[in-house]
Design a protein around this motif. Structure first.
Motif, short mmCIF file in Angstrom:
data_model
loop_
_atom_site.label_atom_id
_atom_site.label_comp_id
_atom_site.label_asym_id
_atom_site.label_seq_id
_atom_site.Cartn_x
_atom_site.Cartn_y
_atom_site.Cartn_z
N PHE A 1 13.26 2.08 -1.74
CA PHE A 1 12.87 2.05 -3.15
C PHE A 1 11.45 1.48 -3.27
CE2 PHE A 1 14.24 1.67 -7.69
CZ PHE A 1 14.81 2.93 -7.77
N GLY A 2 10.50 2.24 -2.72
CA GLY A 2 9.11 1.84 -2.74
C GLY A 2 8.24 3.03 -2.39
N PRO A 3 6.92 2.86 -2.38
CA PRO A 3 5.99 3.98 -2.18
C PRO A 3 5.82 4.34 -0.71
CG PRO A 3 4.74 1.98 -2.52
CD PRO A 3 6.19 1.59 -2.66
N VAL A 4 6.89 4.85 -0.11
CA VAL A 4 6.90 5.17 1.32
C VAL A 4 7.37 6.61 1.49
CG1 VAL A 4 7.85 4.58 3.57
CG2 VAL A 4 7.39 2.76 1.90
N LEU A 5 6.57 7.41 2.19
CA LEU A 5 6.86 8.83 2.39
C LEU A 5 7.03 9.12 3.87
CD1 LEU A 5 6.96 11.76 1.17
CD2 LEU A 5 4.51 11.89 1.73
N ALA A 6 8.11 9.80 4.22
CA ALA A 6 8.36 10.27 5.58
C ALA A 6 8.03 11.76 5.65
CB ALA A 6 9.81 10.03 5.98
N VAL A 7 7.13 12.14 6.57
CA VAL A 7 6.74 13.55 6.72
C VAL A 7 7.40 14.11 7.97
CG1 VAL A 7 4.83 15.18 6.79
CG2 VAL A 7 4.54 12.99 5.62
N ILE A 8 8.19 15.16 7.79
CA ILE A 8 9.03 15.70 8.86
C ILE A 8 8.60 17.14 9.14
CG2 ILE A 8 11.41 16.20 9.56
CD1 ILE A 8 12.30 14.19 7.37
N PRO A 9 8.20 17.46 10.38
CA PRO A 9 7.82 18.83 10.69
C PRO A 9 9.04 19.71 10.97
CG PRO A 9 7.52 17.43 12.61
CD PRO A 9 7.99 16.53 11.51
N VAL A 10 8.96 20.97 10.53
CA VAL A 10 10.04 21.94 10.80
C VAL A 10 9.42 23.27 11.17
CG1 VAL A 10 11.78 20.85 9.32
CG2 VAL A 10 10.17 22.50 8.33
N ALA A 11 10.21 24.10 11.86
CA ALA A 11 9.70 25.36 12.38
C ALA A 11 9.77 26.50 11.38
CB ALA A 11 10.46 25.75 13.65
N ASP A 12 10.76 26.46 10.46
CA ASP A 12 10.94 27.58 9.53
C ASP A 12 11.78 27.12 8.34
OD1 ASP A 12 13.57 27.42 10.55
OD2 ASP A 12 13.19 29.02 12.00
N GLU B 1 0.83 -1.20 0.00
CA GLU B 1 0.00 0.00 0.00
C GLU B 1 0.87 1.26 0.00
OE1 GLU B 1 -3.69 -1.78 2.70
OE2 GLU B 1 -2.03 -0.68 3.64
N PRO B 2 0.41 2.34 -0.66
CA PRO B 2 1.09 3.63 -0.49
C PRO B 2 1.14 3.98 0.99
CG PRO B 2 -0.55 3.74 -2.23
CD PRO B 2 -0.76 2.44 -1.54
N THR B 3 2.31 4.33 1.47
CA THR B 3 2.53 4.42 2.92
C THR B 3 3.03 5.81 3.30
OG1 THR B 3 3.03 2.06 3.04
CG2 THR B 3 3.86 3.45 4.83
N VAL B 4 2.44 6.35 4.38
CA VAL B 4 2.84 7.66 4.90
C VAL B 4 3.17 7.51 6.38
CG1 VAL B 4 2.14 10.04 5.35
CG2 VAL B 4 1.35 8.87 3.27
N PHE B 5 4.37 7.96 6.75
CA PHE B 5 4.75 8.06 8.16
C PHE B 5 4.82 9.52 8.55
CE2 PHE B 5 6.34 3.72 7.58
CZ PHE B 5 5.96 3.14 8.78
N THR B 6 4.28 9.86 9.72
CA THR B 6 4.33 11.22 10.23
C THR B 6 5.18 11.28 11.49
OG1 THR B 6 2.31 10.89 11.52
CG2 THR B 6 2.06 11.74 9.28
N ASP B 7 5.41 12.51 11.96
CA ASP B 7 6.22 12.72 13.16
C ASP B 7 7.58 12.03 13.03
OD1 ASP B 7 4.12 14.19 14.30
OD2 ASP B 7 3.19 12.38 15.08
N VAL B 8 8.14 12.10 11.85
CA VAL B 8 9.44 11.49 11.60
C VAL B 8 10.54 12.46 12.04
CG1 VAL B 8 11.00 10.62 9.81
CG2 VAL B 8 8.54 10.14 9.68
N GLU B 9 11.52 11.94 12.71
CA GLU B 9 12.67 12.74 13.12
C GLU B 9 13.78 12.59 12.09
OE1 GLU B 9 13.75 11.77 17.12
OE2 GLU B 9 11.73 12.14 17.90
N ARG B 10 14.56 13.64 11.94
CA ARG B 10 15.52 13.72 10.84
C ARG B 10 16.59 12.64 10.86
NH1 ARG B 10 18.27 19.43 11.85
NH2 ARG B 10 19.64 18.78 10.15
N ASP B 11 16.88 12.07 12.04
CA ASP B 11 17.94 11.06 12.11
C ASP B 11 17.41 9.63 12.05
OD1 ASP B 11 16.68 11.16 14.55
OD2 ASP B 11 18.53 11.10 15.74
N MET B 12 16.10 9.46 11.91
CA MET B 12 15.57 8.10 11.75
C MET B 12 16.03 7.53 10.41
SD MET B 12 11.61 8.45 13.06
CE MET B 12 11.20 8.72 14.78
N ARG B 13 16.14 6.21 10.37
CA ARG B 13 16.58 5.57 9.13
C ARG B 13 15.61 5.85 7.98
NH1 ARG B 13 18.16 -0.59 10.08
NH2 ARG B 13 18.60 -0.35 7.84
N ILE B 14 14.32 5.95 8.29
CA ILE B 14 13.32 6.24 7.26
C ILE B 14 13.54 7.62 6.65
CG2 ILE B 14 11.57 7.29 8.76
CD1 ILE B 14 10.79 4.65 6.11
#
Length: 482
Positions: free
Chosen positions: A385-396, A366-379
């Motif tokens: 090489f697949g349909p996986v998106l890491a969403v990373i929050p930033v302040a500016d 399945e198309p996959t979305v991860f949230t609250d990802v930290e910048r040093d995580m392996r993801i």
């Protein structure tokens, strides 16, 4: 029963000395054998190099416009076979019919483009300092070039290596990826039909450990162009440069899209979804990180999750997103999904292998979305090489750029913003060879340079456009006193 396709060496279709073959299966239905190819050895690869070396002078001495005529005919032959090749690409690699058709058209366009370029080749005339003197350069082919190509763009990438190499007058040996060699095989069929000089192009299928190593190390090879993973590419680079071969390496990516607070969030979600989930995420330029300003983060997450959930998965001839190419690729993607969850990322969409019905046997995820990802995580750091998106929050913006550049790769990057100051700073400061503004990280024009920074590339030579010809030519400077 699938046909068995032979190697092409010295202008002849030949059987590998091993007598062994390998089946290519349909990733949407792995019980279906699509095609069968030769499982060749290093000796078979060496024979191909010898054929290329023997033909190099004859092809190189052919006037460039005549070489262009051959390339133009190849483009025409591919155009006549477009629907057949589209179906073959879908069956072997798993792309949707629309994606496969677009890729076949790209190969057609590449051959037509470089056919036209042959009429402008030769060198440059410069003004000498003295009288009674001519001063000019002459561009000549490098010689024998080895091309090692991947499975994820099995006709476009062989085309964008072969066409400029042949346009410049080089003799070619090609090793396509064993997972989906059929489209590259079709290009060579077209070259044969178009009447290319015997030995000017040669194709050998088989494992990288045998065929690829021979193509990288053989003393009669003058240059090596590779596209694939960084791990393999760095190994090929070391092999090829032991005797100072010219090398061109295009490798992995961890491509970000920055979504800033001035962006239209719905547009941003469309852009990111296309980059992350198109071609099942199996592109070196695929969007694998969305770096999102905290002011629009929640809204963006809702929008991207909705788009992931709406994608219709299934066999490429009917659905919006096809399978991964092999079981091992699928397992690698599922492993990264487990790793992301274990490291504390929040699974917001997908993450499963669908079951039942049309999914029973294919390599689907399945198309996959991860949230609250930290910048040093392996993801957030390693290529998936697949349909996986890491969403990373930033302040500016400053933090967004810092996260963007804080990976070992630098292939493609994009920003979605309506702030011209941010956009101009991004173009200047991003560490990537392909920079997109309000566009997905995927999608390339054929007439401009392509390549990456850092571990995405050897940073030696670019591909496509005029830069694609530069790699395959070497200049002489002539001082002519009359």
């Amino acid at each position: 029963m699938a046909d068995t396709h032979q190697n092409y060496v010295g202008g002849e279709w030949v059987t590998a000395s091993t007598g062994e073959t390998v089946d290519v299966v349909n990733p949407a239905n792995p019980t279906e054998v699509v095609t069968t190819y030769q499982e060749s050895s290093a000796a078979d690869a060496a024979d191909a190099v010898d054929a290329a070396a023997d033909a190099a002078d004859a092809w190189g001495d052919t006037p460039a416009p005549q070489r262009g005529d051959v390339l133009r005919e190849v483009g025409d032959i591919l155009a006549d076979r477009k629907e057949e090749l589209t179906e073959l690409l879908t069956d072997e690699e798993g792309k949707t019919h629309a994606e496969a058709g677009g890729e076949v058209q790209r190969a057609i366009d590449i051959f037509h483009y470089y056919a036209g370029k042959t009429r402008d080749m030769g060198g440059d005339v410069k003004s000498p300092s003295g009288s009674n003197t001519n001063l000019y350069t002459v561009d000549e082919p490098v010689g024998v070039v080895s091309l090692i190509t991947p499975w994820n763009y099995p006709i476009a990438i062989p085309a964008w290596k072969m066409a400029p190499a042949l346009a410049a007058g080089n003799a070619v040996v090609l090793k396509p990826a064993s997972v989906a060699p059929g489209p590259a095989h079709a290009i060579v069929e077209a070259l044969d039909e178009a009447g290319i000089t015997d030995g000017a192009v040669n194709l050998v299928t088989g494992p990288g450990s045998e065929v690829g190593t021979e193509f990288a190390t053989n003393d009669r090879v003058d240059a090596v162009s590779f596209t694939g993973s960084s791990q393999v590419g760095n190994m090929v680079y070391d092999q090829a440069t032991d005797d100072q071969k010219r090398v061109q390496m295009e490798m992995g990516g961890k491509n970000p899209t920055l979504v800033m607070d001035s962006a239209d969030v719905e547009d941003a979600a469309d852009i990111v979804a296309g980059g992350a989930f198109g071609v099942t995420g199996q592109a070196c330029t695929a969007t694998s990180r969305a770096i999102v300003h905290e002011d629009v983060y929640d809204e963006f997450v809702d929008a991207i999750v909705e788009r992931a959930a709406d994608i219709d998965i299934g066999p490429g001839d009917e659905y919006e997103m096809g399978p991964q190419v092999t079981e091992s690729e699928l397992e690698g993607t599922l492993e990264y999904i487990d790793i992301a969850a274990d490291e504390g990322a929040a699974l917001a969409a997908g993450g499963e292998r669908p079951e039942g019905g049309r999914f029973e046997d294919g390599f689907y995820v399945e198309p996959t979305v991860f949230t609250d990802v930290e910048r040093d995580m392996r993801i957030a750091q390693e290529e998936v090489f697949g349909p996986v998106l890491a969403v990373i929050p930033v302040a500016d913006y400053e933090e967004a750029l810092d996260v963007c550049n804080d990976v070992e790769y630098g292939l493609a990057a994009s920003i979605v913003s309506n702030d011209h100051s941010e956009i101009n700073r991004f173009k200047r400061d991003v560490e990537a060879g392909v920079v997109k503004i309000n566009e997905a990280t995927t999608g390339l024009e054929l007439h401009v340079p392509f390549g990456g920074f850092k571990n995405s590339s050897s940073e030696t030579w670019r591909e496509q456009g005029d830069a694609g010809l530069d790699f395959y030519t070497i200049s002489k400077t002539v001082y002519e006193n009359y």
